[in-house]
Write a protein that holds these residues in place. Sequence first.
Motif, PDB file in Angstrom:
ATOM      1  N   CYS A  38       0.841  -1.190   0.000  1.00  0.00           N
ATOM      2  CA  CYS A  38       0.000   0.000   0.000  1.00  0.00           C
ATOM      3  C   CYS A  38       0.878   1.243   0.000  1.00  0.00           C
ATOM      4  CB  CYS A  38      -0.910   0.011   1.222  1.00  0.00           C
ATOM      5  SG  CYS A  38      -1.858   1.526   1.353  1.00  0.00           S
ATOM      6  N   MET A  39       0.616   2.137  -0.931  1.00  0.00           N
ATOM      7  CA  MET A  39       1.409   3.361  -1.024  1.00  0.00           C
ATOM      8  C   MET A  39       0.604   4.571  -0.548  1.00  0.00           C
ATOM      9  SD  MET A  39       4.513   2.901  -2.050  1.00  0.00           S
ATOM     10  CE  MET A  39       5.460   1.495  -2.607  1.00  0.00           C
ATOM     11  N   GLY A  40      -0.445   4.304   0.226  1.00  0.00           N
ATOM     12  CA  GLY A  40      -1.219   5.407   0.804  1.00  0.00           C
ATOM     13  C   GLY A  40      -0.342   6.219   1.744  1.00  0.00           C
ATOM     14  N   THR A  41      -0.821   7.391   2.139  1.00  0.00           N
ATOM     15  CA  THR A  41       0.018   8.314   2.909  1.00  0.00           C
ATOM     16  C   THR A  41       0.540   7.693   4.205  1.00  0.00           C
ATOM     17  OG1 THR A  41      -1.453  10.014   2.073  1.00  0.00           O
ATOM     18  CG2 THR A  41       0.122  10.684   3.757  1.00  0.00           C
ATOM     19  N   VAL A  42      -0.369   7.083   4.974  1.00  0.00           N
ATOM     20  CA  VAL A  42       0.043   6.552   6.278  1.00  0.00           C
ATOM     21  C   VAL A  42       1.071   5.437   6.103  1.00  0.00           C
ATOM     22  CG1 VAL A  42      -0.742   5.489   8.423  1.00  0.00           C
ATOM     23  CG2 VAL A  42      -2.182   7.177   7.262  1.00  0.00           C
ATOM     24  N   CYS A  43       0.756   4.468   5.224  1.00  0.00           N
ATOM     25  CA  CYS A  43       1.697   3.367   4.980  1.00  0.00           C
ATOM     26  C   CYS A  43       3.035   3.912   4.501  1.00  0.00           C
ATOM     27  CB  CYS A  43       1.138   2.391   3.952  1.00  0.00           C
ATOM     28  SG  CYS A  43      -0.220   1.387   4.593  1.00  0.00           S
ATOM     29  N   TYR A  44       2.939   4.925   3.641  1.00  0.00           N
ATOM     30  CA  TYR A  44       4.177   5.447   3.056  1.00  0.00           C
ATOM     31  C   TYR A  44       5.075   6.061   4.125  1.00  0.00           C
ATOM     32  CZ  TYR A  44       7.415   7.282  -0.328  1.00  0.00           C
ATOM     33  OH  TYR A  44       8.554   7.515  -1.039  1.00  0.00           O
ATOM     34  N   VAL A  45       4.478   6.898   5.019  1.00  0.00           N
ATOM     35  CA  VAL A  45       5.334   7.517   6.038  1.00  0.00           C
ATOM     36  C   VAL A  45       5.835   6.484   7.039  1.00  0.00           C
ATOM     37  CG1 VAL A  45       4.328   9.827   5.834  1.00  0.00           C
ATOM     38  CG2 VAL A  45       3.412   8.241   7.519  1.00  0.00           C
ATOM     39  N   LYS A  46       5.138   5.351   7.145  1.00  0.00           N
ATOM     40  CA  LYS A  46       5.607   4.316   8.066  1.00  0.00           C
ATOM     41  C   LYS A  46       6.506   3.282   7.378  1.00  0.00           C
ATOM     42  CE  LYS A  46       3.323   3.259  11.765  1.00  0.00           C
ATOM     43  NZ  LYS A  46       2.307   2.683  12.688  1.00  0.00           N
ATOM     44  N   GLY A  47       6.988   3.617   6.163  1.00  0.00           N
ATOM     45  CA  GLY A  47       8.032   2.777   5.569  1.00  0.00           C
ATOM     46  C   GLY A  47       7.619   1.883   4.412  1.00  0.00           C
ATOM     47  N   ALA A  48       6.439   2.123   3.805  1.00  0.00           N
ATOM     48  CA  ALA A  48       6.002   1.290   2.688  1.00  0.00           C
ATOM     49  C   ALA A  48       6.979   1.360   1.513  1.00  0.00           C
ATOM     50  CB  ALA A  48       4.601   1.711   2.231  1.00  0.00           C
ATOM     51  N   GLY A  49       7.563   2.552   1.349  1.00  0.00           N
ATOM     52  CA  GLY A  49       8.522   2.718   0.254  1.00  0.00           C
ATOM     53  C   GLY A  49       9.702   1.774   0.415  1.00  0.00           C
ATOM     54  N   LEU A  50      10.207   1.675   1.647  1.00  0.00           N
ATOM     55  CA  LEU A  50      11.342   0.785   1.919  1.00  0.00           C
ATOM     56  C   LEU A  50      10.961  -0.671   1.672  1.00  0.00           C
ATOM     57  CD1 LEU A  50      12.699   2.341   5.249  1.00  0.00           C
ATOM     58  CD2 LEU A  50      13.789   2.400   2.992  1.00  0.00           C
ATOM     59  N   ILE A  51       9.734  -0.998   2.081  1.00  0.00           N
ATOM     60  CA  ILE A  51       9.263  -2.376   1.894  1.00  0.00           C
ATOM     61  C   ILE A  51       9.216  -2.727   0.409  1.00  0.00           C
ATOM     62  CG2 ILE A  51       7.273  -3.912   2.192  1.00  0.00           C
ATOM     63  CD1 ILE A  51       6.627  -2.309   4.765  1.00  0.00           C
ATOM     64  N   ASN A  52       8.673  -1.788  -0.358  1.00  0.00           N
ATOM     65  CA  ASN A  52       8.569  -2.045  -1.797  1.00  0.00           C
ATOM     66  C   ASN A  52       9.954  -2.174  -2.435  1.00  0.00           C
ATOM     67  OD1 ASN A  52       6.458  -2.367  -3.856  1.00  0.00           O
ATOM     68  ND2 ASN A  52       7.534  -0.665  -4.853  1.00  0.00           N
ATOM     69  N   GLU A  53      10.884  -1.310  -2.015  1.00  0.00           N
ATOM     70  CA  GLU A  53      12.250  -1.393  -2.550  1.00  0.00           C
ATOM     71  C   GLU A  53      12.872  -2.749  -2.228  1.00  0.00           C
ATOM     72  OE1 GLU A  53      13.902   0.668  -4.628  1.00  0.00           O
ATOM     73  OE2 GLU A  53      11.910   1.603  -4.654  1.00  0.00           O
ATOM     74  N   LYS A  54      12.648  -3.209  -0.991  1.00  0.00           N
ATOM     75  CA  LYS A  54      13.197  -4.499  -0.559  1.00  0.00           C
ATOM     76  C   LYS A  54      12.596  -5.632  -1.399  1.00  0.00           C
ATOM     77  CE  LYS A  54      15.586  -7.130   2.238  1.00  0.00           C
ATOM     78  NZ  LYS A  54      17.034  -7.038   2.365  1.00  0.00           N
ATOM     79  N   LEU A  55      11.283  -5.513  -1.656  1.00  0.00           N
ATOM     80  CA  LEU A  55      10.603  -6.515  -2.485  1.00  0.00           C
ATOM     81  C   LEU A  55      11.259  -6.614  -3.861  1.00  0.00           C
ATOM     82  CD1 LEU A  55       6.696  -6.321  -2.438  1.00  0.00           C
ATOM     83  CD2 LEU A  55       8.109  -8.370  -2.258  1.00  0.00           C
ATOM     84  N   LYS A  56      11.494  -5.454  -4.445  1.00  0.00           N
ATOM     85  CA  LYS A  56      12.110  -5.420  -5.778  1.00  0.00           C
ATOM     86  C   LYS A  56      13.468  -6.098  -5.746  1.00  0.00           C
ATOM     87  CE  LYS A  56      10.502  -0.828  -7.025  1.00  0.00           C
ATOM     88  NZ  LYS A  56      10.959   0.438  -7.558  1.00  0.00           N
ATOM     89  N   GLU A  57      14.203  -5.840  -4.646  1.00  0.00           N
ATOM     90  CA  GLU A  57      15.540  -6.409  -4.509  1.00  0.00           C
ATOM     91  C   GLU A  57      15.460  -7.931  -4.363  1.00  0.00           C
ATOM     92  OE1 GLU A  57      17.787  -4.598  -1.232  1.00  0.00           O
ATOM     93  OE2 GLU A  57      18.699  -6.582  -0.966  1.00  0.00           O
ATOM     94  N   VAL A  58      14.562  -8.379  -3.502  1.00  0.00           N
ATOM     95  CA  VAL A  58      14.455  -9.820  -3.237  1.00  0.00           C
ATOM     96  C   VAL A  58      13.974 -10.571  -4.482  1.00  0.00           C
ATOM     97  CG1 VAL A  58      13.222 -11.569  -1.876  1.00  0.00           C
ATOM     98  CG2 VAL A  58      14.101  -9.515  -0.761  1.00  0.00           C
ATOM     99  N   LEU A  59      12.994 -10.005  -5.183  1.00  0.00           N
ATOM    100  CA  LEU A  59      12.421 -10.699  -6.338  1.00  0.00           C
ATOM    101  C   LEU A  59      13.179 -10.405  -7.641  1.00  0.00           C
ATOM    102  CD1 LEU A  59       8.614 -10.248  -5.585  1.00  0.00           C
ATOM    103  CD2 LEU A  59      10.009 -12.290  -5.224  1.00  0.00           C
ATOM    104  N   GLY A  60      13.995  -9.353  -7.617  1.00  0.00           N
ATOM    105  CA  GLY A  60      14.784  -9.022  -8.806  1.00  0.00           C
ATOM    106  C   GLY A  60      13.963  -8.480  -9.955  1.00  0.00           C
ATOM    107  N   ILE A  61      12.841  -7.869  -9.650  1.00  0.00           N
ATOM    108  CA  ILE A  61      12.008  -7.275 -10.707  1.00  0.00           C
ATOM    109  C   ILE A  61      11.575  -5.874 -10.293  1.00  0.00           C
ATOM    110  CG2 ILE A  61      11.097  -9.408 -11.718  1.00  0.00           C
ATOM    111  CD1 ILE A  61       8.653  -9.101  -9.893  1.00  0.00           C
TER     112      ILE A  61
END
Lengths: 579, 169
Positions: B89-112
């Motif tokens: 979720c990239m909504g405001t609350v999720c985003y300020v609580k680190g959703a961006g980092l989670i998504n980046e990590k996902l990209k790294e782990v899955l390589g896509i």
Amino acid sequence: MQNKVNIKINGKDYQVDAGITLLEACKQAGIKIPTLCYLKDVNELGACRVCVVEVKGARNLVASCVYPVSDNLEVWTNTERVIKSRKTTLELILSNHNQECTSCVRSGSCELQKLAYEYGCDGHKYEGEKQQFLEDVTDYLVRDNSKCILCRRCISTCEKRQAVAVIGANERGFKTNIGCTFNKSLNDVPCVNCGQCIVSCPTGALRERDNIDDVLKQVFDKEKFVVVAPAPSVRVALGEEFGMPIGTNVEGKMIAALRKIGFDRVFDVNFAADLTIMEEGTEFINRLTNGGVLPMITSCSPGWINYIEQYYPEFLPNLSTCKSPQQMYGATVKRYYAKKFNIPLDKLVVVSVMPCVAKKTELKRPYQSAADGYQDVDYSITTRELARMIKRMGIDFLNLADEKPDSILGEGSTAGLIFGATGGVMEAALRTVKEVVEKKPLEKIDFECVRGTQGIKRAVVEVNGVDVKVCVASGIANAKVIMEELKSGKADYHFIEIMCCPGGCVNGGGQPIQPASVQNSVDIRALRASAMYSADERAVLRKSHENPEIIQLYKEFYQEPNSHLAHECLHTHYIARKK
Amino acid sequence: MKENKGVCFTETPEQKVQMDAVLEQYGGDESNLLVVLQEAQKIYGYLPIEVQKKVADGMGVSMEKVYGVVTFYSFLRTDPVGKYNFSVCMGTVCYVKGAGLINEKLKEVLGIDDGQCTPDGLFAIAPTRCIGCCGLAPVMFVNDDVYGNITHNDVEDIVEIYRKRAKNL
């Protein structure tokens, strides 16, 4: 008579044609309105908002390039609001524009630079996020999206004039960028390498792949024997780069400048064009009399060859097997001239000056090495590159005294000269074919039926009692029409001339770039071509087969047109390629 | 965008029949391009280069024209959806609580990259707008499973759950 409407511009009454746009109305009234994305008949989008004007009763400013005139319209073109809006628009365009204007190849001819100067813009007023820009470097063209202003003139040209549509707008909003399908390089899509996108670009986002340094390196190398030859169309356009009027023939100055740059020999592609006529004319007569594949289609234009190989490969047997004049020139230098004057092939460098960027890829094609292991032509530079080279070498072009090319391979007939205009190859061929077949001098040398800048011309020419049906097309959109005619079996032509660029080589992708304001108001193709036809009218040597140097070349080397040796050196093969 | 490593495109005979019918019905008019692309996506699930080529040829338009339209509209996809879709979720609350980092990590782990699918067709990443459960922020969906109050350090463990699940299929 056309209907008129009454409009008021800046408080003054005017009567203008009904049904036109405000921009055209202002032009008729002698009022200048700046444009960036507008290219008449090709790109009329109202996208850039630079041509805005104030219309009475309209809440917002309107884009004059797409706003139709109507009776009693009241317009202001230079109010404070208008000027302010244009300036802000320009500053926003500049906000993500790569402003390396000092060294940009379009410095001085950039339409954005000119407007930014006129409107007193602050190039760094708005500093925002920069896009991630893509650069595509091919052998013929460089695409640098950091200088792209998304005007879409290149897209419209590619789609409407050339009917190949390999570039377009991808993504959306801030991420919008001009590119190819799946972000491929132009090398990997069915681009024909014509470079028409370059001459339609208002900025430096599209430019030729520059070979000036490569060529000068060879010229400065004392060990090397560097020869050069300019194409017919170069001489009727080069002057524009030095401020001369469009359609000035600067043949003598051009030859003098090439010699001053330091080339060891200066030849002329007009000569090679004559050679092409000898080979191609003979090939046509043979096909006509011996039941060969007809219609025969010309093969001088490498952009056209790129098109037919990818889009209509089933018609490759119809192509003349003749190499283009550029390649015939190179082949003859490396096989004949090198031997005659004892020049070692590894020291010999062949350069051509072309109105074309496709020539840069043509010289790397297979089956273009008459001297085994050596490309026929080593470097091809455009008219624009030659102009920059002349400037870099500190040559006072305007005050040069006329000079003549070197002999042999330097003298050309004006049949060779008119190759540069659409219909020129056909006319040159007809002059020779008719006279050779009928074995008597032509009563009339001019074949007006194939002249002019119309995209498609059809004519019937009587040759020795036979009606020869000819067709001339320029611009790929027009070529496509003819190919579809052939495909459907409706056409019964004998001989077809096709040139890739609209109007022929005079309007090639390597020619001097005139701003849209000029492109929109005069027919550049016709002006440049007229310089050729007026030289032809005044000339004595007007037929390829009467060129004394051509006669000498056959006597000393090729023996006769289409001889075994001629085939080995001057003819080529084509390859069906996947789109 | 990372280079599309791509799931190998395959076409069933049924898909071919359906697509041919769509082109038969709409192919003659360039202004139908968007409709044809929507239909094609219904048939194939996504619009890889092979399908775009089919559309371009069938409608007599250039490949670039098709690609320009596909990349303009966000609902048209060039990559298939995976068996397991990871939506942070990239909504405001999720985003300020680190959703961006989670998504980046996902990209790294899955390589896509966002919007892409792994070559084996198992995992895809498709970030989403606010899904309305801000109390659990940051939130990630994997198909219908909800993971709330997570950090980027949990990403590898969560992916592992689905790797195992895929193996046991």
